[in-house]
Write an enzyme that holds these catalytic residues in place. Sequence first.
Site, PDB file in Angstrom:
ATOM      1  N   CYS A  93      36.888  39.864  44.850  1.00  0.00           N
ATOM      2  CA  CYS A  93      37.605  40.957  45.513  1.00  0.00           C
ATOM      3  C   CYS A  93      36.860  42.251  45.163  1.00  0.00           C
ATOM      4  CB  CYS A  93      39.074  40.991  45.079  1.00  0.00           C
ATOM      5  SG  CYS A  93      39.314  41.334  43.320  1.00  0.00           S
ATOM      6  N   ARG A  94      37.563  43.342  45.063  1.00  0.00           N
ATOM      7  CA  ARG A  94      36.914  44.606  44.733  1.00  0.00           C
ATOM      8  C   ARG A  94      36.553  44.689  43.255  1.00  0.00           C
ATOM      9  NH1 ARG A  94      37.182  49.281  42.988  1.00  0.00           N
ATOM     10  NH2 ARG A  94      38.732  50.825  43.087  1.00  0.00           N
TER      11      ARG A  94
END
Length: 132
Positions: A93-94
Amino acid sequence: MKKLFLTMLLSAAFTMGWAQNANDAFMTIEVDGFHHTLENSGDDCVLVDVRTPAEYKEGHLKGAINIDVKDSLTFMNKAKEMLPKDKTVMVYCRTGRRSADAAGKLAAEGYFVFNLEGGIVAWKEAGKETVK
């Protein structure tokens, strides 16, 4: 063949550094180990970006499919439709928080999962390539 690959993969993970989550359901791997695994996995792995579609469109890892973990109503249904259980699932993800959540959910369903430590932020900081 797959057992040999996974044995080699785990050996590489130990050598390159990895950490397990608290319940040992999946492994979190640092950027270089994650990258090495992706480059050497052939068709044995599926790469999944668990960010929102808008984040995915801004840039993602080459070859990643997008299944938004924030969409709690459909995340597991989409995952079960798109992800074969006989392949290693590699998630990011981020920053690594949402992908750790996704990895836990997937592992609970019987998937073998690697999570990218630090997410795409760490990936970019390490100078690794992303695509749009």
